[in-house]
Write a protein that holds these residues in place. Structure first.
Motif, PDB file in Angstrom:
ATOM      1  N   PRO A  43      29.774  43.975  82.822  1.00  0.00           N
ATOM      2  CA  PRO A  43      30.029  45.109  83.437  1.00  0.00           C
ATOM      3  C   PRO A  43      31.337  46.033  83.829  1.00  0.00           C
ATOM      4  O   PRO A  43      31.307  47.412  83.270  1.00  0.00           O
ATOM      5  N   LYS A  46      31.423  47.513  80.196  1.00  0.00           N
ATOM      6  CA  LYS A  46      30.882  48.878  79.390  1.00  0.00           C
ATOM      7  C   LYS A  46      31.316  50.039  78.570  1.00  0.00           C
ATOM      8  O   LYS A  46      30.855  49.985  77.495  1.00  0.00           O
ATOM      9  N   ASP A  47      32.336  51.056  79.415  1.00  0.00           N
ATOM     10  CA  ASP A  47      32.640  51.436  78.947  1.00  0.00           C
ATOM     11  C   ASP A  47      33.574  51.598  77.419  1.00  0.00           C
ATOM     12  O   ASP A  47      32.905  52.451  76.199  1.00  0.00           O
ATOM     13  N   ASN A  70      21.818  49.101  77.358  1.00  0.00           N
ATOM     14  CA  ASN A  70      20.940  48.738  78.830  1.00  0.00           C
ATOM     15  C   ASN A  70      19.799  49.124  79.384  1.00  0.00           C
ATOM     16  O   ASN A  70      19.334  50.114  79.467  1.00  0.00           O
ATOM     17  N   SER A  74      19.072  51.098  84.992  1.00  0.00           N
ATOM     18  CA  SER A  74      20.836  50.555  85.663  1.00  0.00           C
ATOM     19  C   SER A  74      21.558  51.709  85.670  1.00  0.00           C
ATOM     20  O   SER A  74      21.060  52.748  84.605  1.00  0.00           O
ATOM     21  N   ARG A  75      22.858  51.209  86.152  1.00  0.00           N
ATOM     22  CA  ARG A  75      23.617  52.909  85.802  1.00  0.00           C
ATOM     23  C   ARG A  75      24.784  52.910  84.587  1.00  0.00           C
ATOM     24  O   ARG A  75      25.220  53.492  84.565  1.00  0.00           O
ATOM     25  N   TRP A  76      24.223  52.203  83.764  1.00  0.00           N
ATOM     26  CA  TRP A  76      25.180  52.375  82.274  1.00  0.00           C
ATOM     27  C   TRP A  76      23.790  52.695  81.590  1.00  0.00           C
ATOM     28  O   TRP A  76      24.049  53.279  79.965  1.00  0.00           O
ATOM     29  N   HIS A  77      22.825  52.647  81.992  1.00  0.00           N
ATOM     30  CA  HIS A  77      21.472  52.910  80.743  1.00  0.00           C
ATOM     31  C   HIS A  77      21.845  54.859  80.214  1.00  0.00           C
ATOM     32  O   HIS A  77      21.931  54.662  79.469  1.00  0.00           O
ATOM     33  N   ASP A  78      21.221  54.913  81.083  1.00  0.00           N
ATOM     34  CA  ASP A  78      21.592  57.377  80.954  1.00  0.00           C
ATOM     35  C   ASP A  78      22.856  57.651  79.941  1.00  0.00           C
ATOM     36  O   ASP A  78      22.654  58.069  78.955  1.00  0.00           O
ATOM     37  N   ASP A  79      23.610  56.689  80.213  1.00  0.00           N
ATOM     38  CA  ASP A  79      25.781  56.774  79.063  1.00  0.00           C
ATOM     39  C   ASP A  79      25.353  56.506  78.192  1.00  0.00           C
ATOM     40  O   ASP A  79      25.309  57.076  77.239  1.00  0.00           O
TER      41      ASP A  79
END
Length: 284
Positions: A43, A46-47, A70, A74-79
């Motif tokens: 986690p 990720k960035d 992702n 998940s909280r990373w999918h859209d990014d």
């Protein structure tokens, strides 16, 4: 039936998205490299991994590169999706795919859908029919965890029945949709004997590719998917004999030769990288 992004195989190789120094080497080793932003990256990384992958995409062949983003929700999918906007031709691998809408939400970007839950396996036919779905893969480790079972390997090799059923369903769904079926990884990196058996079973069943998690697995997978010299010789003989017949069914060495046999012979030569010298004359 999907017509997008012909997936290159047979050996697909995962590479952690947070190890940019390995990207080029992994791409050179495999038929397709999968730059992984999901399981291979924690986690907190990720960035940075996303930035590294996006920066490398302009240096890699988009036809031989996948990015595993992702999972939906998940909280990373859209990014992940937003970061890839500058590279619309790069296909993504979508983990935890459970419905066709997960795939079409990424259209027109090509998607290899990874079915690794009971819901995803049951929805595989609908997922494979999504117009931008170019491949279908199953994930054994996550699937066994989702089923609540014990290790999915059978004592004598292969998979236990419930897991093997998923493997078969993914194959049928992909082939029915006209897209590439991709067999799961083997997490035992050093167990090359089991990898050979798994790869041979995948080839015999009709899988077109297999995913790897280490470069040493790539050679084993390629060798398993490459037709033997005897198979190539037999295919050439069958097609040469077909060129001498005007059409219809004929007999060769006591074997009936018809359209399905000829189609198989052509596929053997395609896999071997050999041309059919009688293609224009062969019975269809």
């Amino acid at each position: 039936m999907s017509t997008v992004h012909a997936l290159r195989g047979p050996a697909l190789l995962f590479c952690p998205g947070n190890r940019p120094e390995r990207f080029a080497k992994a791409a050179a080793a495999a038929d397709t490299v999968i730059l992984d932003l999901e399981d291979a990256v924690g986690p907190d990384g990720k960035d940075a991994a996303r930035d590294a992958v996006v920066a490398a995409l302009s240096e890699l062949d988009p036809a031989a590169t996948l990015v595993r983003i992702n999972a939906p929700g998940s909280r990373w999918h859209d990014d992940d999706v937003a970061a890839l906007a500058a590279h619309p031709d790069v296909a993504v691998m979508l983990p935890m795919a459970t419905r066709a809408g997960d795939v079409t939400a990424l259209a027109p970007r090509p998607v290899v859908a990874l079915c690794e839950t009971a819901r995803g396996v049951l929805a595989a036919p609908e997922i494979a029919d999504a117009p931008n779905c170019t491949g279908l893969m199953w994930g054994s480790e996550d699937l066994v965890a989702d089923l609540g079972g014990r290790p999915g390997r059978a004592p004598g090799g292969g998979y236990r029945p419930a897991v093997e059923q998923a493997r078969t369903r993914i194959l049928y769904a992909a082939r029915a949709a006209g897209i590439t079926p991709v067999d799961t990884v083997l997490v035992a990196i050093d167990d090359l004997d089991t990898l050979r058996l798994d790869s041979a079973a995948a080839v015999a069943s009709g899988y077109a590719a297999k995913a790897c998690i280490h470069p040493k697995q790539v050679t084993v997978v390629r060798e398993a998917f490459l037709p033997t010299d005897d198979e190539v010789a037999d295919a050439r003989e069958v097609l040469a004999a077909a060129g001498e017949h005007a059409g219809g069914v004929f007999r060769l060495h006591g074997r009936m030769i018809d359209a399905p046999v000829l189609a198989h012979a052509r596929e053997v030569l395609r896999q071997a990288g050999a041309d059919d010298p009688h293609a224009s004359e062969a019975v269809t």
